[in-house]
Design a protein around this motif. Structure first.
Motif: not given
Length: 345
Positions: A130-138
């Motif tokens: 539910g949380i936007p990210f624009f580069c990376t997540c992990g």
């Protein structure tokens, strides 16, 4: 005569290492006042950048410029998704992953010149739980390091690498159940990263071939490795060759569900968050408008000092191997050599 565009600059005064007292005056002196009416806001607490940006979108502001690091950019950007208000970036953080991917200059004056040109394009972004990210997540080791980095009180690539070296070879990989459009699979992994853009920041390329406009996110699964394999992984990370490393599995997908045995940390654009056993990640195609560099050309001609430090370490690994094996101090020996190289940068 064309009507002036309205731009709001949101400055995070505590991001990165540089002082920002002079930024409002610099912005005012360098912005093209014939084309733009501007407002400069300075945040006072975490989350305020998102609040300001959200109101700007409601008020029809043309561009909101995030002046700070990846966390500030994430705050501003998530308030602007699926609106007509574009995101601008003046990178002032410690990693600046999204800015580097988009070839936004690290120099403030040069970044303002990009804002003056005001070329706007539309890009994908991702969502994790539910949380936007624009580069990376992990999740896994990179989320664990994000926690350590946030707790350290110091910023910059040396602090980041120091945390990696101290914790990396002690970190215990987890087993993950990963489900995408092709079915369910089990992996024992050091980390799982989902990338919309190519790098974490500081020119550390976790997904060298990632595109922000292909409608897909790159999933990177890093398998467990030992002390002798760690330097080559580090070199590949900074040399845009991680996808060719034998310890790396990559694939593309629009959405993914990940189950792990215990709750733990995730990160979104480097910001850590504790969450439960199940993690859902998906891509939102062409959902964010961003001011881009019309002359974007990545300059690969300059040597990367961090990469050079890793390369020197790898080239000299045989010199420390005998001592490592005799004393049983693998982590300490590698750390000492690595940090000595970094201290000379």
């Amino acid at each position: 005569m064309n009507e002036k565009k309205h731009i709001t600059f949101i400055i995070n005064p505590i991001s990165g290492n540089q002082h920002k007292e002079a930024l409002p005056k610099l912005i005012s002196s360098d912005i093209d006042h014939e084309r733009f009416d501007i407002e400069v806001r300075v945040t006072e607490y975490k989350g305020q950048a998102e609040e300001i940006a959200r109101q700007c979108a409601v008020d029809g502001v043309d561009v909101v410029v995030a002046v700070g690091g990846d966390g500030t950019i994430n705050e501003v950007a998530r308030a602007l998704t699926h609106t007509n208000t574009a995101l601008g970036i003046i990178p002032c953080g410690s990693g600046n992953g999204l800015a580097r991917h988009l070839c936004i200059p690290m120099n403030v004056r040069e970044a303002i010149s990009i804002i003056n040109q005001c070329q706007i394009e539309t890009f994908d972004y991702g969502v994790i739980n539910g949380i936007p990210f624009f580069c990376t997540c992990g999740m896994g080791f990179d989320a664990f390091i994000s926690l350590k980095f946030a707790e350290s009180g110091k910023r910059g690539p040396i602090t980041y690498v120091e945390n990696v070296l101290k914790e990396g070879l002690k970190y215990q990989p987890e087993t993950y159940e990963v489900e995408d459009e092709t079915g369910a699979h089990r992996y024992k992994a050091f980390l799982i990263a989902c990338a919309n853009a190519s790098q974490y920041g500081n020119n550390a390329y976790i997904a060298p071939k990632a595109s922000m406009r292909d409608g897909m996110m790159d999933v990177i699964i890093m398998e467990p490795f030992n002390a002798m394999e760690a330097p080559q992984i580090s070199i590949d990370l900074f040399n845009k060759t991680l996808n060719s490393n034998s310890k790396i599995k990559t694939f593309q997908t629009k959405k993914i569900h990940i189950h792990r045995s215990e709750p733990g940390a995730i990160h979104y654009d480097g910001d850590p968050l504790m969450t439960d056993k199940d993690v859902d990640v998906h891509l939102e195609p062409l959902g964010i408008r961003i001011v881009t560099n019309p002359d974007a050309v990545e300059d690969n001609s300059q040597p990367n000092p961090v990469l050079n430090a890793f390369s020197d370490l790898f080239n000299n690994i045989n010199n420390v191997r005998e001592d490592i094996e005799k004393r049983g101090r693998k982590i300490q020996a590698i750390n000492k050599l690595m940090l000595r190289k970094l201290s000379k940068l």
